[in-house]
Design an enzyme around this catalytic site. Structure first.
Site, mmCIF file in Angstrom:
data_model
loop_
_atom_site.group_PDB
_atom_site.id
_atom_site.type_symbol
_atom_site.label_atom_id
_atom_site.label_comp_id
_atom_site.label_asym_id
_atom_site.label_seq_id
_atom_site.Cartn_x
_atom_site.Cartn_y
_atom_site.Cartn_z
ATOM 1 N N ASP A 1 -36.080 -41.681 39.409
ATOM 2 C CA ASP A 1 -34.727 -41.280 39.782
ATOM 3 C C ASP A 1 -34.591 -41.321 41.298
ATOM 4 O OD1 ASP A 1 -32.134 -40.465 39.427
ATOM 5 O OD2 ASP A 1 -32.631 -38.347 39.162
ATOM 6 N N HIS B 1 -23.631 -37.054 48.274
ATOM 7 C CA HIS B 1 -24.404 -36.116 47.457
ATOM 8 C C HIS B 1 -25.559 -35.528 48.272
ATOM 9 C CE1 HIS B 1 -26.531 -34.312 44.096
ATOM 10 N NE2 HIS B 1 -27.614 -35.009 44.402
ATOM 11 N N GLU C 1 -25.996 -34.322 36.351
ATOM 12 C CA GLU C 1 -25.927 -35.274 37.458
ATOM 13 C C GLU C 1 -25.451 -36.596 36.885
ATOM 14 O OE1 GLU C 1 -29.589 -35.282 39.763
ATOM 15 O OE2 GLU C 1 -28.912 -33.499 40.862
ATOM 16 N N GLU D 1 -25.021 -40.338 36.881
ATOM 17 C CA GLU D 1 -25.781 -41.423 37.501
ATOM 18 C C GLU D 1 -25.609 -42.716 36.696
ATOM 19 O OE1 GLU D 1 -29.673 -40.470 38.833
ATOM 20 O OE2 GLU D 1 -29.299 -38.299 38.866
ATOM 21 N N ASP E 1 -28.548 -36.766 34.322
ATOM 22 C CA ASP E 1 -29.813 -36.144 34.711
ATOM 23 C C ASP E 1 -29.594 -34.624 34.731
ATOM 24 O OD1 ASP E 1 -32.255 -35.486 35.863
ATOM 25 O OD2 ASP E 1 -31.600 -35.976 37.887
ATOM 26 N N ARG F 1 -30.652 -25.701 38.275
ATOM 27 C CA ARG F 1 -30.666 -25.547 39.736
ATOM 28 C C ARG F 1 -31.517 -24.383 40.212
ATOM 29 N NH1 ARG F 1 -29.455 -30.527 41.001
ATOM 30 N NH2 ARG F 1 -27.352 -31.155 40.389
ATOM 31 N N GLN G 1 -35.113 -25.531 39.849
ATOM 32 C CA GLN G 1 -35.323 -26.571 40.865
ATOM 33 C C GLN G 1 -35.463 -25.960 42.263
ATOM 34 O OE1 GLN G 1 -32.001 -29.285 41.092
ATOM 35 N NE2 GLN G 1 -32.860 -30.455 42.782
ATOM 36 N N LYS H 1 -35.910 -30.541 36.043
ATOM 37 C CA LYS H 1 -35.264 -31.795 35.626
ATOM 38 C C LYS H 1 -35.901 -32.406 34.378
ATOM 39 C CE LYS H 1 -33.078 -32.913 39.750
ATOM 40 N NZ LYS H 1 -31.714 -33.391 39.845
ATOM 41 N N THR I 1 -33.171 -35.957 29.940
ATOM 42 C CA THR I 1 -32.280 -36.873 30.665
ATOM 43 C C THR I 1 -31.586 -37.705 29.592
ATOM 44 O OG1 THR I 1 -33.910 -37.012 32.453
ATOM 45 C CG2 THR I 1 -32.170 -38.685 32.428
ATOM 46 N N THR J 1 -27.415 -38.983 41.822
ATOM 47 C CA THR J 1 -26.063 -38.472 41.578
ATOM 48 C C THR J 1 -25.039 -39.250 42.384
ATOM 49 O OG1 THR J 1 -27.033 -36.299 41.336
ATOM 50 C CG2 THR J 1 -24.640 -36.389 41.624
ATOM 51 N N GLU K 1 -22.286 -29.321 43.468
ATOM 52 C CA GLU K 1 -21.381 -29.718 44.553
ATOM 53 C C GLU K 1 -19.930 -29.370 44.230
ATOM 54 O OE1 GLU K 1 -22.091 -33.909 46.223
ATOM 55 O OE2 GLU K 1 -23.187 -33.839 44.338
HETATM 56 CA CA CA Z 1 -30.858 -37.056 39.725
#
Ligand code: CA
Length: 405
Positions: free
Chosen positions: A119, A126, A190, A192, A224, A228, A231, A244, A248, A337, A351
């Site tokens: 990834d 981002h 996320e 993507e 993804d 948070r 993470q 993560k 996915t 992202t 975000e």
């Molecule tokens: Ca990602």
């Protein structure tokens, strides 16, 4: 390519004759095999290819796209041209029509066996936003960011197909009074775009930017999923791990790169100039003008633009192999992202809600910061096609289930 099909394609369908994405489907009790989406149907490719004695027809009877992906670009192009003919020339109707199955009657599954999964982190907006949220006292972008496409290795075994439920993960969460173990309180998405490798490369031999289309077959949409709070506590200094790796999601349809010929755009200017092995190839521009949208429980909350991504997929492939690391059929690498400069172009809820400080309103009147159990997120995407047509990517969708145990 001929522009209209004898198969009825409703207005607004993502899958006109310019798209022709591949997937793996199963119908009734039969073994899974390769299908191609057209309008509201799935074409069962194996019997048609066998009847027509197409070279390599056996790959369409497999339960994964990998054998087809491994055939390489001349075969991908030949099959695409053949499909276009079958679906646009009325004379083939009698042969093809019995093998068109209503999409509603089949089950789609993971389209390819994922080899390695990487990834990246290629949206400047981002990366800058996440820097401001997670590291408010540090410079916005990491030192290496403008010099190379930053990425990490993800977990190939937990890549799942669209429609798979996502169990809320547990872990050690960043918390006011120190870390505490439990279900994540900040489950996020996320948005993507993923690139699917067909042709392997040789260990020790980098793949240059200009060989991108010889190795990469096509694109999928990717979610993804990210916890948070897990993470935020674990990621220094080695990057994302359990925040993560729990899941996915990818779209069940893989759109060939050849379907995106009209979507090529020049990527943003790079400053400083990248190293020689990362410079854009001459000829076809390396960016892709994909319009993405994020649907949260039926409300579209963001429309991230892919055209503004700083690093292209060809540069990411060159970087991924620059040390001689080899590619395998089924490798998946995702863009990172996708976020644009505007608030409603941000491709994750971290975000979009500025880490929960600015909740978003959904159509049912409720508000959200991060995902609740029962929430469903669907990502859709499309690209310009010929003659003003749009070419759709397959959607990727998932619903959050409560933490187990
Ligand atoms: Ca990602």
């Amino acid at each position: 390519m001929t522009t209209s099909s004898w198969v009825p394609v409703p207005d607004g369908s993502p899958f006109g004759v310019h798209a022709l994405p591949y997937g793996i489907f199963s119908a009734a009790e039969e073994d899974p095999r390769v299908g191609v989406a057209i309008g509201e149907y799935v074409l069962d490719l194996a019997p048609v290819a066998a009847e027509e004695s197409l070279d390599g027809a056996h790959v369409f009877a497999e339960g994964t796209l990998n054998p087809f992906l491994a055939l390489g670009r001349p075969a991908w192009r030949a099959v695409r041209a053949w499909l276009n003919e079958l679906l646009t020339v009325e004379a083939y109707r009698d042969i093809v029509e019995p093998h068109l199955l209503p999409a509603a009657d089949v089950r789609l599954q993971l389209p390819f066996q994922v080899a390695d999964y990487v990834d990246f982190y290629a949206s400047e907006h981002h990366a800058a936003n996440v820097g401001r949220i997670f590291r408010p006292d540090s410079p916005g972008l990491p030192t290496a960011w403008r010099h190379l496409p930053i990425g990490y290795h993800g977990r190939a075994g937990t890549v799942v197909a669209s429609g798979t439920d996502i169990v809320r993960p547990c872990g050690l969460r960043a918390d006011q009074g120190g870390p505490s173990y439990g279900p994540t309180r900040r489950l996020d998405v996320e948005v993507e775009v993923g690139f699917v490798v067909g042709v392997p490369s040789v260990l020790g031999q980098p793949v240059p930017v200009e060989r991108f289309a010889d190795h990469v077959f096509g694109v999928v949409l990717v979610n993804d999923w990210s916890a948070r709070d897990i993470q935020a506590f674990e990621y220094v200094p080695l990057g994302p791990f359990l925040g993560k790796s729990f899941a996915t999601s990818v779209s069940a349809w893989v759109l060939p790169l050849d379907a995106l010929a009209h979507a090529r755009v020049t990527p943003p200017p790079r400053d400083p100039q990248p190293a020689a092995y990362l410079q854009d190839a001459a000829g076809e521009p390396g960016g892709l003008d994909l319009a993405l949208e994020v649907d949260w429980n039926g409300s579209v909350v963001a429309r991230p633009p892919f055209a503004g991504m700083y690093w292209t997929a060809a540069q990411q492939l060159a970087h991924l192999t620059a040390n001689g690391a080899s590619l395998r059929t089924g490798d998946l690498y995702a863009s990172g992202t996708v976020s644009g400069p505007e608030r409603d172009q941000r491709g994750c809820f971290l975000e979009l809600t500025w880490n929960g400080a600015e909740p978003v309103s959904l159509a049912d009147g409720s508000t959200r910061d991060f995902l609740r159990d029962g929430d469903t997120v669907t990502i859709r995407g499309s690209a310009p096609g010929p003659d003003g047509a749009r070419v759709g990517l397959g959607e990727v969708s998932g619903t959050v289930l409560p933490a187990s145990g």
